[in-house]
Write an enzyme that holds these catalytic residues in place. Structure first.
Site, PDB file in Angstrom:
ATOM      1  CG  HIS A  73      -2.367  -0.958  12.042  1.00  0.00           C
ATOM      2  ND1 HIS A  73      -1.443  -1.517  11.180  1.00  0.00           N
ATOM      3  CD2 HIS A  73      -2.146   0.387  11.999  1.00  0.00           C
ATOM      4  CE1 HIS A  73      -0.703  -0.552  10.655  1.00  0.00           C
ATOM      5  NE2 HIS A  73      -1.102   0.598  11.140  1.00  0.00           N
ATOM      6  CG  ASP A  96      -0.357  -4.903  11.025  1.00  0.00           C
ATOM      7  OD1 ASP A  96       0.540  -4.497  11.783  1.00  0.00           O
ATOM      8  OD2 ASP A  96      -1.349  -4.211  10.703  1.00  0.00           O
ATOM      9  CG  HIS A 126      -0.274   0.052   2.533  1.00  0.00           C
ATOM     10  ND1 HIS A 126       0.320  -1.041   3.127  1.00  0.00           N
ATOM     11  CD2 HIS A 126      -0.096   1.084   3.413  1.00  0.00           C
ATOM     12  CE1 HIS A 126       0.826  -0.690   4.297  1.00  0.00           C
ATOM     13  NE2 HIS A 126       0.593   0.593   4.485  1.00  0.00           N
TER      14      HIS A 126
END
Length: 561
Positions: free
Chosen positions: A374, A201, A79
């Protein structure tokens, strides 16, 4: 050999080498290497810490990539955030490699390459979510996910050893502002086929539950804008086009014009509008130069500076240093972002200054004007249970984040022996049946200061800190070349140590100590300048510390005539 229905090689190995993004926030760069093929995933920057005075940004050490340039098949981007694309111009100045990314991601990369005069020399290859490309013997599949920027993807590497999935930065948003929910069906399919390893992540692993949808922020903006008769300023991340879109929607709904302040904000909005990721009604956007033509209740200014950056538009407004905008009493300032770890003090200082100017400031502790991009714990668990990886590698976080994510993986059934908490530069070696740390490669941080790349190291930083903390004393003396007699001086100058006009006695004593040290050198028969400089540093250093308990930098300047 078959693994989850996939034919894999028992003899081959895949190396996963994080060169950034582990035990730190930012400068994400991960190498995937198999045989003669090497793929780079992301190439970002980090913002400097407080102990890096004068540094503009930090990029990963790319020595390993330079040494293996012939193997590199391309750079694959997840991204368009700075911590994932900001280092690309610095990589391309050393290596000419193709860049693969989605439409918005490449649009933002193009802006950077234009600034560095690299656009015409670079091969940019546009990909879409759902597409698979072949880079050497590795197939790279792009999988749609949700994040705080449009066109974000997870990546699956189909290697001769097995499938390796990298989540990218992600969250599960069932009501995204643009596009669809993350493609969890495809992740589940890969899990059923057999995922050898998952890299996921870890940023929000400390937070329980689920991350709220971006659409909830729009409701808060609507409440804040409704009935407000004052100027409204909104500070947010430039790259969060969904957030900017919602601010524009609220402004339009209540009859306000929108102006942008901050170069990165202007660049991102221009790219997003050109590519169709933002829809703006006609005559809503105005120039920042024209805001004075409108009443207070007719204007919204969207600005950079949500992290308290010293040179950002919001910081300059807060400290009355902005050329075009002045914060006035009664203005409503909305800080729509949560602090990146390490930026809390800078943001706090800016908010305090805004309050001093009489503005009303709304920030995360007061209103729900920001949601994270996130995943929280339940979403991280879902990623693990969907992909069902044999091996797990937590990424993107400080050490505590990685360790907590490892524990979370154990809680859903991943064997602790199959989990690796890595570090930058450590080579993680995968086969179809094993995972281990096997050696290391050159890694670390390269500091960018102005046009200088890597020319500021630990010694220069140490000197900068020394100067900032204790100041400097400069001793200037002229010496006869033949007999080493003192022709003039010593003159003692000070900067950042004491206020000279109020410390005349100290400065005169310093001159006497310096002269005494020089005479001792001459009497001892010293002839090399290092002896003179050493004597001056030692004598003055001891004297000044005894008098002030400070240790300024002492710089002797000896001129020979």
């Amino acid at each position: 050999m078959k693994y989850g229905g996939l034919i894999v090689s028992k003899n081959q190995k895949v190396k996963i080498i994080p060169l950034g993004g582990l035990n730190e926030i930012g400068k994400n760069l991960t190498v995937f290497e198999c045989g003669k093929d090497l793929i780079v995933l992301d190439c970002g920057i980090a913002f400097p810490d407080e102990d890096m005075p004068g540094i503009d940004m930090v990029i990963p050490d790319m020595t390993y990539l330079e040494k293996n340039a012939s193997k590199i098949r391309g750079v694959v981007l997840t991204h368009g955030h700075e911590d994932h694309i900001g280092g690309i111009p610095f990589l391309l100045k050393k290596l000419n490699v193709p860049i693969y990314g989605t439409r918005l991601t490449l649009g933002l990369v193009e802006v950077k390459l234009k600034e560095h005069n690299l656009l015409s020399k670079t091969k940019l290859v546009r990909v879409t979510a759902g597409e698979t490309i072949k880079l050497g013997d590795i197939k790279v599949e792009f999988i749609h996910n949700n994040h705080s920027i449009a066109d974000s993807v997870a990546v699956a590497f189909h290697t001769p050893v097995g499938i390796i999935v990298h989540s990218g930065d992600f969250k599960l948003d069932s009501t995204p502002i643009e596009g669809s929910m993350m493609d969890i069906a495809r992740l589940g399919e890969l899990g059923n086929r057999g995922v050898l390893a998952l890299l996921s992540d870890s940023t929000n692993v400390e937070r329980p539950g689920y991350t709220m949808s971006e659409s909830t922020v729009g409701e808060t903006f609507d409440e804040l804008f409704r009935g407000c008769d004052r100027r409204i300023f909104v500070a947010t991340f430039a790259s969060n086009v969904h957030r900017v879109q919602q601010i524009i929607n609220a402004a339009y709904r209540y009859g306000r014009k929108v102006a942008f302040s901050g170069r990165s904000m202007e660049n991102v909005v221009e790219v997003a509008m050109q590519l169709g990721y933002m829809t703006v009604p006609e005559n809503v956007i105005i120039s920042i130069d024209d805001i004075k033509k409108y009443k207070a209740n007719q204007v919204v200014i969207i600005t950079t500076g949500s992290q308290g950056e010293a040179m950002s538009a919001l910081s300059r407004m807060a400290y009355s240093d902005h050329k075009k905008v002045e914060i006035s009493k009664g203005d409503l300032v909305i800080v729509s972002a949560s602090p990146i770890p390490g930026n809390e003090k800078a943001i706090s200082n800016v908010i305090n200054e805004l309050f001093k100017k009489g503005a009303e400031v709304v920030y995360k502790s007061l209103e729900n004007i920001h949601v994270s991009g996130h995943a929280c714990q339940e979403e991280l668990k879902l990623m693990l249970t969907l992909t069902k990886p044999k091996f797990f590698i937590p990424v993107h976080g400080e050490f505590r984040h990685l360790k907590l994510h490892a524990s979370l993986a154990e809680s859903v059934g991943i064997n602790h022996k199959n989990i690796i908490v890595g570090d930058i530069g450590k080579v993680i070696e995968l086969t179809s049946g094993s995972i281990k740390i096997n050696g290391s490669v050159p890694s670390g941080a390269v500091l960018i200061d102005g046009l200088g790349i890597g020319d500021v190291g630990n010694i220069v930083l140490r000197d900068r800190k020394h100067l900032a903390q204790d100041g400097i004393i400069i001793v200037v003396v002229t010496i006869d070349k033949k007999d080493k007699s003192i022709l003039s001086g010593p003159d003692v100058l000070s900067r950042g140590f004491v206020y000279v006009r109020e410390s005349e006695d100290l400065m005169e004593e310093s001159k006497a100590i310096a002269l005494q040290a020089l005479h001792k050198c001459v009497d001892s028969g010293a002839t090399d300048w290092n002896s003179f400089k050493g004597a001056l540093k030692s004598a003055l250093g001891d004297f000044v510390y005894a008098k002030t308990k400070r240790k300024p930098m002492i710089l002797p300047v000896i001129m020979e005539v």
